[in-house]
Design a protein around this motif. Structure first.
Motif, mmCIF file in Angstrom:
data_model
loop_
_atom_site.group_PDB
_atom_site.id
_atom_site.type_symbol
_atom_site.label_atom_id
_atom_site.label_comp_id
_atom_site.label_asym_id
_atom_site.label_seq_id
_atom_site.Cartn_x
_atom_site.Cartn_y
_atom_site.Cartn_z
ATOM 1 N N ALA A 136 0.856 -1.193 0.000
ATOM 2 C CA ALA A 136 0.000 0.000 0.000
ATOM 3 C C ALA A 136 0.887 1.236 0.000
ATOM 4 N N TRP A 139 -0.265 4.699 0.819
ATOM 5 C CA TRP A 139 -0.612 5.018 2.202
ATOM 6 C C TRP A 139 0.301 6.106 2.765
ATOM 7 N N GLY A 143 -5.095 7.583 3.162
ATOM 8 C CA GLY A 143 -5.506 6.485 4.030
ATOM 9 C C GLY A 143 -5.917 5.238 3.272
ATOM 10 N N ILE A 144 -6.128 4.166 4.007
ATOM 11 C CA ILE A 144 -6.613 2.905 3.428
ATOM 12 C C ILE A 144 -7.887 2.459 4.142
#
Length: 294
Positions: A136, A139, A143-144
């Motif tokens: 990710a 990130w 955000g995730i």
């Protein structure tokens, strides 16, 4: 590329191979060849059972579900999360250890998470955590919170690298993602399938589950890798041996029972029951399988 176990987060590339280096200090100068396959790059695993439970760290430690909406960068963290990382006590050490794993699974090798904290003697300690898998990488700036697939991938990555004892153990981690593919040489070296790991530490109710491969239990315990098979504990008064969970990680039984298909090339479990205790049908394919040397 050659990396030393002394580096807290050495870079990872394909094939993914990891090693426990608990308590190691960052040492940019000390580098040594690991085996003869220079495409194999090492990183640490560790003694993380308590760090997997956000409630065990709250209110002063880092909770994964408090990070999800924010960027994975020091200046974007909630004040309580940054305070947790800078705590000079035992909870701070645990928060920093957890963050190292989080960064290594989420960010790319060219991305870092840097901050400093002051220990109890007044010495400023700089920390630089380098990304590895890039699960990710975005990130770092966003955000995730809505990406449950990525949340599960990062959780599986962290869980598979958790070690009850914090001992030095080389392992091979595999699943269908390209970041966890394996070479023929790696598969020929790491032939003992230990178990599988899955879950979501970022959920409103965080959870981590694991299963063991029956043929790998003896070797896992011999190497002090107990988070798939269960930790053996002997009552000193009665001499009775019991099997304990690895911190908050729920061991759901044999992977041969709860997982469906084994990949014909790499040998990893393609999917496992999300929660065997509640449904014999619902499966997840966001699973990481670990392998050991014979």
């Amino acid at each position: 590329m050659v990396f030393s176990c002394a580096r807290i987060l050495a870079l990872l590339a394909v094939p993914l191979m990891t090693v426990a280096c608990i308590g190691a200090e960052i040492d940019e100068e000390s580098e040594e060849l690991v085996g003869e396959d220079q495409s194999a790059i090492t990183s640490e695993n560790g003694n993380l059972p308590n760090a997997l439970a956000p409630n065990a760290l709250a209110p002063n430690a880092l909770a994964p579900n408090a990070l999800a909406p924010n960027a994975l960068a020091p200046n974007a963290l909630a004040p309580n999360a940054l305070t947790a990382l800078k705590n000079p006590g035992a909870s701070g050490a645990q928060s920093r250890e957890f963050m190292r794993y989080l960064v290594s699974c989420a960010l790319r090798p060219d991305q870092t998470f840097s901050f400093s904290w002051t220990d109890s003697t007044g010495v400023v300690r700089p920390e630089v955590y380098r990304g590895e898998l890039g699960m990710a990488h975005w990130w770092a700036t966003g955000g995730i919170v809505n990406d449950t697939y990525v949340q599960r991938q990062i959780t599986s990555c962290i869980a598979a690298r958790t070690n009850w004892y914090g001992t030095h153990v080389m392992i091979s981690l595999r699943n269908a993602e390209s970041s966890m593919s394996s070479s023929p040489a790696e598969r020929a070296t790491y032939t003992v399938r230990e178990g599988a790991f899955w879950g979501n530490l970022f959920a409103s109710t965080p959870y981590v589950r694991a299963c063991y491969s029956p043929s790998g239990v003896a070797r896992a315990r011999q190497l002090q890798r107990d988070c798939a098979a269960g930790h053996l504990s002997v009552d000193p008064a009665t001499g009775v041996t019991t099997v304990q969970q690895c911190g908050p990680m729920t061991i759901v039984g044999s992977c041969d029972t709860v997982c469906n298909r084994v990949d014909t090339v790499a040998g990893f479990y393609a999917g496992c029951l999300e929660n065997p205790a509640t449904s014999p049908w619902i499966r997840t394919d966001v699973v990481v399988t670990s392998f050991l040397t014979p």
